[in-house]
Structure formats: structure tokens, C-alpha cells
Write a protein that holds these residues in place. Structure first.
Motif, short mmCIF file in Angstrom:
data_model
loop_
_atom_site.label_atom_id
_atom_site.label_comp_id
_atom_site.label_asym_id
_atom_site.label_seq_id
_atom_site.Cartn_x
_atom_site.Cartn_y
_atom_site.Cartn_z
N LYS A 191 49.21 23.33 10.22
CA LYS A 191 48.34 22.16 10.09
C LYS A 191 47.30 22.13 11.21
O LYS A 191 46.11 21.86 10.97
CB LYS A 191 49.18 20.88 10.17
N GLY A 242 49.72 18.35 3.20
CA GLY A 242 49.81 16.89 3.34
C GLY A 242 48.81 16.27 4.27
O GLY A 242 49.05 15.17 4.81
N ASP A 294 44.87 14.85 4.65
CA ASP A 294 43.63 14.49 3.97
C ASP A 294 42.46 14.90 4.86
O ASP A 294 42.28 14.33 5.94
CB ASP A 294 43.58 12.98 3.72
N ASN A 350 45.24 19.91 2.05
CA ASN A 350 45.89 19.05 1.04
C ASN A 350 47.30 19.55 0.73
O ASN A 350 48.23 18.76 0.54
CB ASN A 350 45.06 19.02 -0.24
N GLU A 360 40.08 22.90 2.91
CA GLU A 360 40.46 21.57 2.40
C GLU A 360 41.66 21.67 1.45
O GLU A 360 42.58 20.86 1.50
CB GLU A 360 39.28 20.92 1.69
N ILE A 361 41.63 22.68 0.59
CA ILE A 361 42.74 22.88 -0.35
C ILE A 361 44.04 23.14 0.42
O ILE A 361 45.10 22.60 0.09
CB ILE A 361 42.43 24.05 -1.30
N GLN A 378 39.40 14.27 4.80
CA GLN A 378 38.45 13.22 5.09
C GLN A 378 38.90 12.35 6.27
O GLN A 378 38.08 11.70 6.92
CB GLN A 378 38.24 12.34 3.84
#
Length: 233
Positions: free
Chosen positions: A183, A211, A213, A208, A204-205, A215
Motif C-alpha cells: 500500500k 482497499g 481510495d 483499489n 489506481e486499480i 482520491q
């Protein structure tokens, strides 16, 4: 009048002899050194052009072998390139191209050796960074996780390469089951890529998938300078 002129000429000749006796050796050496430097520079330029031309011809041979899918031909051309023109940019390009062909032909060990050669012997930081990233990817496939991380921990020449290295580190940590470390690296990669960069969407994928986000990272990054300024006060 003639006698006066003769005396003036004799005086000028005596001055010229005195000047040459004093500085003649120095002037001669300066001229010799200047001529030698010019000849050396000319010879160096010729040698570089000759090396580049011969390296280019050998790279073309390797490229033809790559197009034909002839791994043996590619390996021979790469060996010649490394032996004869290792200091040229063509040699580094040849190492990258040969590694791709050898990987496609299932010779992973030879592919990694070609990439490692570019990393160790290359002179262009960009080619070295590309080789490190690709080598780390192949080491990841071989489950040589520590070696992959070692390659990715080396200095990178630009922010874009640093972001790519962080993304690849995240992949290695995920393969090791180290989710939190993954992460952190994916966050680092996402923040380093510009919004228009296609790689950022891939990261981004991955975020996600673990876990996170993406943004939620933008406001934190934007508010960081203000928070630091408040702390400084």
C-alpha cells in the motif's frame, strides 16, 4: 644613408636573435603541443565516428536476429557488442533488445544476464533505469524477491522512474504477502505520477485492490504544505 640603414638592420637582427634565444624553445614547444593536441582531437573524433558506425552495423545485425526470432544470432551479436563496443549507446540498446528477445524465447537466465550487464556497465542513467525496472520484473517472476527489491532500491534518474520503481516495489511486496508495505509503495507511486500519466490509472486499480481510495490521497497531498507551514509557526 646606406650605412645608417645597415646599422638599423643589424640592430633589428640582433634583437631578433636575442628574442629567439630567450623564447625560441618555448615557442617551439607551444607550437608542437598545439599541433599534437589538434591531431589527438582529430584522431579521437575519427575513432568515435568509426566506433559508432561499426557499433551501428552490429546493432543492425542484432536487430535482424531479433526480427527473425533467432535467439542464437542475437546472443552472438550481443557478445560481440559487449566485447568491442561496450562504451557506446548502441551496446546498452542492444542489451535491452536482446533481453526482450531472450525472455520471449524462454531463456530467462540469459535475459536477466543481459539486463544486469546494462545495469552494471551502462553509462546512460536512462538505459540503466529501464534495465533495473525490467530486471526487477523478471526477478519478481522468478520469485527472487530480495534481489528484485535490491534493484529497485538503487537511485533513479528522475521522478518518473522513481514512481515506476515504487509501483514495482508494491508488486513485489504483494507477491510476498506484505500488504501494508505494498500500500505504501502504491501510494508513493500514485502521488509521484502526473494526473495525465497512463501508469497512474494502473496504480489506481492496484490501490483499489488493496482497499485504498486514490482520491483520498489528493487532498492529503494538497494540505501537506499548509500543515507543515502551521507546524513551523
Amino acid at each position: 644613408m646606406a650605412t645608417h640603414l645597415d646599422l638599423e638592420e643589424q640592430e633589428q637582427l640582433d634583437q631578433l636573435r636575442h628574442f629567439w634565444n630567450t623564447y625560441g624553445t618555448l615557442i617551439t614547444w607551444v607550437v608542437v603541443l598545439a599541433a599534437g593536441a589538434f591531431l589527438a582531437w582529430t584522431g579521437w573524433q575519427y575513432w568515435q565516428r568509426d566506433q559508432a558506425a561499426r557499433a551501428s552495423a552490429l546493432y543492425d545485425e542484432l536487430e535482424r536476429g531479433a526480427q527473425a526470432g533467432d535467439a542464437a544470432r542475437v546472443e552472438r551479436a550481443l557478445a560481440d557488442m559487449k566485447n568491442k563496443f561496450a562504451s557506446t549507446a548502441y551496446a546498452q540498446q542492444a542489451g535491452l533488445l536482446a533481453a526482450r528477445v531472450l525472455q520471449e524465447k524462454g531463456n530467462a537466465e540469459a535475459s536477466r544476464a543481459a539486463l544486469a550487464w546494462v545495469v552494471e556497465k551502462g553509462t546512460d542513467p536512462g538505459y540503466q533505469a529501464v534495465a533495473r525496472l525490467r530486471l526487477a520484473g523478471e526477478l519478481l517472476d522468478a520469485k527472487s524477491y530480495d534481489e528484485a527489491l535490491k534493484q529497485l532500491s538503487a537511485g533513479m534518474p528522475s521522478q518518473e522512474f522513481e514512481a515506476l520503481a515504487a509501483d514495482r516495489k508494491g508488486d513485489v511486496y504483494m507477491a510476498q504477502g506484505k500488504r501494508e508495505e505494498a500500500k505504501a509503495e502504491y501510494r508513493k507511486a500514485w502521488s509521484a505520477f502526473s494526473p495525465a500519466n497512463e501508469f497512474r490509472r494502473l496504480v489506481e486499480i492496484k490501490l483499489n485492490a488493496v482497499g485504498v481510495d486514490p482520491q483520498s490521497l489528493a487532498p492529503a497531498a494538497a494540505n501537506a504544505p499548509a500543515a507543515n507551514a502551521s507546524a513551523a509557526k
